[in-house]
Structure formats: C-alpha cells, structure tokens
Write an enzyme that holds these catalytic residues in place. Structure first.
Site, short mmCIF file in Angstrom:
data_model
loop_
_atom_site.label_atom_id
_atom_site.label_comp_id
_atom_site.label_asym_id
_atom_site.label_seq_id
_atom_site.Cartn_x
_atom_site.Cartn_y
_atom_site.Cartn_z
N ASP A 1 0.82 -1.23 0.00
CA ASP A 1 0.00 0.00 0.00
C ASP A 1 0.85 1.27 0.00
O ASP A 1 0.32 2.38 0.10
CB ASP A 1 -0.95 0.01 1.20
N ARG B 1 12.22 26.24 3.29
CA ARG B 1 11.83 27.57 2.81
C ARG B 1 10.62 28.14 3.54
O ARG B 1 10.25 29.27 3.34
CB ARG B 1 11.59 27.53 1.30
N LYS C 1 15.41 40.74 -7.41
CA LYS C 1 14.34 39.80 -7.79
C LYS C 1 13.09 40.03 -6.95
O LYS C 1 13.17 40.33 -5.77
CB LYS C 1 14.87 38.38 -7.57
N ARG D 1 9.44 37.90 -6.13
CA ARG D 1 8.70 36.66 -6.38
C ARG D 1 7.23 36.98 -6.57
O ARG D 1 6.60 37.64 -5.74
CB ARG D 1 8.90 35.66 -5.23
C1 R5P Z 1 15.38 31.80 -2.75
O1 R5P Z 1 15.44 32.48 -1.74
C2 R5P Z 1 16.29 30.64 -3.00
O2 R5P Z 1 17.60 30.94 -2.65
C3 R5P Z 1 16.24 30.21 -4.44
O3 R5P Z 1 16.67 31.27 -5.26
C4 R5P Z 1 14.85 29.85 -4.86
O4 R5P Z 1 14.23 29.08 -3.87
C5 R5P Z 1 14.86 29.07 -6.15
O5 R5P Z 1 13.55 28.79 -6.52
P1 R5P Z 1 13.16 28.73 -8.06
O6 R5P Z 1 14.20 27.91 -8.74
O7 R5P Z 1 11.80 28.07 -8.05
O8 R5P Z 1 13.10 30.13 -8.57
#
Ligand code: R5P
Length: 315
Positions: free
Chosen positions: A41, A100, A196, A198
């Site tokens: 399972d 993370r 950067k 997000r």
């Molecule tokens: C962010 O703080 C990390 O250091 C990486 O840059 C990030 O987690 C990478 O994620 P992805 O490849 O999905 O952009």
C-alpha cells in the site's frame, strides 16, 4: 541518550543510495545491512539485519522530492535505530526539505520547518547534519546540535579548475548576499546583485542588476534551483546587461516543474550543482555534478571522533 561505543553504523535510506555508497566508500565502512522498502500500500517497510546496540549511528537521507515520502522514511529509520538501542543517532540530511517555510510571513500559514524539525526529535534524532540549509536560523528550531556544512569548498574547487578570468560573483536575490560574499572573497572577485521579486511559487520578476557585469565573466551562485525561475531570469538579465559568460554554481538541484527545460534553454555556459540530490536521467550536458561525499564523510568522521567540524571550512 545512551553512551555510544567506538562502533559506528552508516545506514542509508532510499532517497539517494549512490551518495550513501560514496560516503561509505570514502570512510571505508560498509553500509548497514538493512531492508528499506515499501509495503504493497506504499507504507514504509524497514528491517535492520545487524546489531545496533550502543553504536554511533548515522542515517543518510536527503529529504528531496518526493519530500514527504523521503521524510517519513527518515523518521521511521530513526525510530528503528532508537528501538534497537543505538548509542547516538545522527540524521545526515544533505538536502533539508521544507526549509523555505521557516516563518509565518502572512496570516494562516504553517511554519513547516519547525513542525518537521519537531518530528526528527520526537522520532529520536540526537543530532542533525545538513548542507547549505536555506535558512541557517532553522538550527534554532532544534535543542540538539546541528552541524551546518557548506558545499562551497566542493564548488569552489571546481570553479578554480575552470580558471574563469576576472570573475564577478552574482547572487540572484538580496537574501543570497552572504553566500555570494563567501564565494567572492577567496577568489578576489567583485560582487553584483540581481534585484528579484517573487510573484508566485514558480514565477518571479527581475528588474535591475546592482553592480558591474558588462563584459565580465559571471559566476551566479545560489543555495538551490527549484523551478529554475530565479536563476534563469537572473541569467537573462545579466546577458542583457552585457555579461560575457555565465557559470551557475548551486548547491541543491531540486529541479521541479519546468526547471530542466528552463536550464536547457538558458543563456548559460555551465551549471555546476552538487550531488545532495540524485542526478536525473533527463539532465542536459550543460549540468555538471560535483560531489559532496568527501565533505560529508569527513564531517561524519570528525563527529564520531569528537573533533571539530568547523575546521573543515577554515579558508
Ligand atoms: C530563494 O530564496 C532561493 O535561494 C532560491 O533562489 C529559490 O528558492 C529558487 O527557486 P526557483 O528555482 O523556483 O526560482
């Protein structure tokens, strides 16, 4: 914790058997004879086939994807060792998944890194060894020693062999400045930063480069590549800003979703990663793997003999 004898045991989960074998070979110690499999399972099935009483046990298991599966297997291996009267149990996690999510950065979300840290301790881990943990402060989630290792000596060794002329070390986000400085200092390189933002789990936007990259050979460093958005967007803007060549040096090749395709099409000359996570069959040749097995083996040896681990990272 019971007192441990001179005896040392290395036991491997199934997440990355090749790395476990390389560590065992470097230490000249065979991996413990154990069955680690699955019931029909899908539940984890474990049986260790040798005596562990009093032994200084090291469980080798990165919690890489499939992260939940690998994590449960690690917990059950630790529990097996505790119930077998191991002297000390060290979870060796070359890649520490869930790192993370280390704080409550918005309402109604878990602090996953803390919950998972608790599970290691509840299962019976007496010590944790990991490499380039995404957030070093996760060490504070444990009331047992955490040996936080760095892949830098392994990656830097390969970068030195590549003999990159007049390099500039670039971090793809502000949070990576400390890591980037750690690479720049020993090779006397300049530093630059990609600004950067997000947008979602797999989408990011890059707007500016802070620092001089025009006509320069860039070494782009980060702790991990997950979907590849951060690193490939950064490579794109660096090229637009005139970078002559780009070598990526990253510790953890998590490579999920579109990562491989993004890397294969990115304007980069080489992608160096380590083997904290197994190499996929579909990885293109631009991705080269550098092993952290010697580093992990040395750390295990030093821990077993109560010797310094930080001595491994003195420049
Ligand atoms: C962010 O703080 C990390 O250091 C990486 O840059 C990030 O987690 C990478 O994620 P992805 O490849 O999905 O952009």
């Amino acid at each position: 914790m019971a007192a441990f004898s001179e005896k040392i045991t290395l036991i491997s989960g199934t997440a990355h058997r090749a790395l476990s074998e390389a560590i065992a070979e470097a230490l000249d110690i065979p991996l413990a004879n154990a069955h680690v499999g699955r019931f029909p399972d899908g539940e984890v099935d474990i049986k260790v086939l040798e005596d562990l009483r009093g032994s200084d046990c090291f469980v080798l298991q990165p919690t890489c994807p499939p992260v939940n599966d690998n994590w449960v297997e690690l917990l059950l291996l630790i529990d097996t060792l505790r119930r077998s009267s191991a002297g000390r149990i060290t979870a060796v996690m070359p890649y520490y998944g869930y790192a993370r999510k280390d704080r409550k950065d918005e309402g109604r979300v878990p602090i996953s890194a803390k919950v998972l840290a608790n599970t290691l301790i509840v299962s019976g881990a007496n010590r944790v060894v990991t490499v380039d943990m995404h957030a070093a402060q996760i060490q504070g989630f444990f009331d047992v020693p955490v040996d936080h290792l760095y892949a830098k000596p392994a990656l830097l060794g390969r970068l030195r062999q590549l003999d990159i002329e007049d390099p500039v070390i670039v971090t793809p986000d502000v949070g990576g400045i400390k890591m980037a400085r750690g690479y720049a200092k020993p090779i006397g390189a300049d530093l630059a930063i990609v600004d950067k933002r997000r947008i979602s789990g797999s989408e990011i936007a890059v707007e500016h480069v802070i620092g001089e990259v025009e006509g320069r050979n860039v070494i782009l460093v980060d702790d991990m590549i997950s979907t590849g958005g951060s690193i490939t967007e950064a490579a794109g803007i660096l090229r637009k800003n005139g970078a002559k060549s780009i070598v990526i040096a990253v510790t953890h090749p998590v490579f999920c979703g579109p990562a491989i395709e993004r890397l294969a099409n990115a304007p980069v000359d080489k992608v160096l990663v380590t083997d904290t996570i197994p190499r996929g069959e579909n990885w293109p040749d631009v991705i080269e793997t550098v092993s952290v097995a010697p580093l992990l083996a040395q750390a295990i040896n030093n821990i077993h003999h109560s010797q310094s681990v930080s001595v491994l990272f003195e420049d």
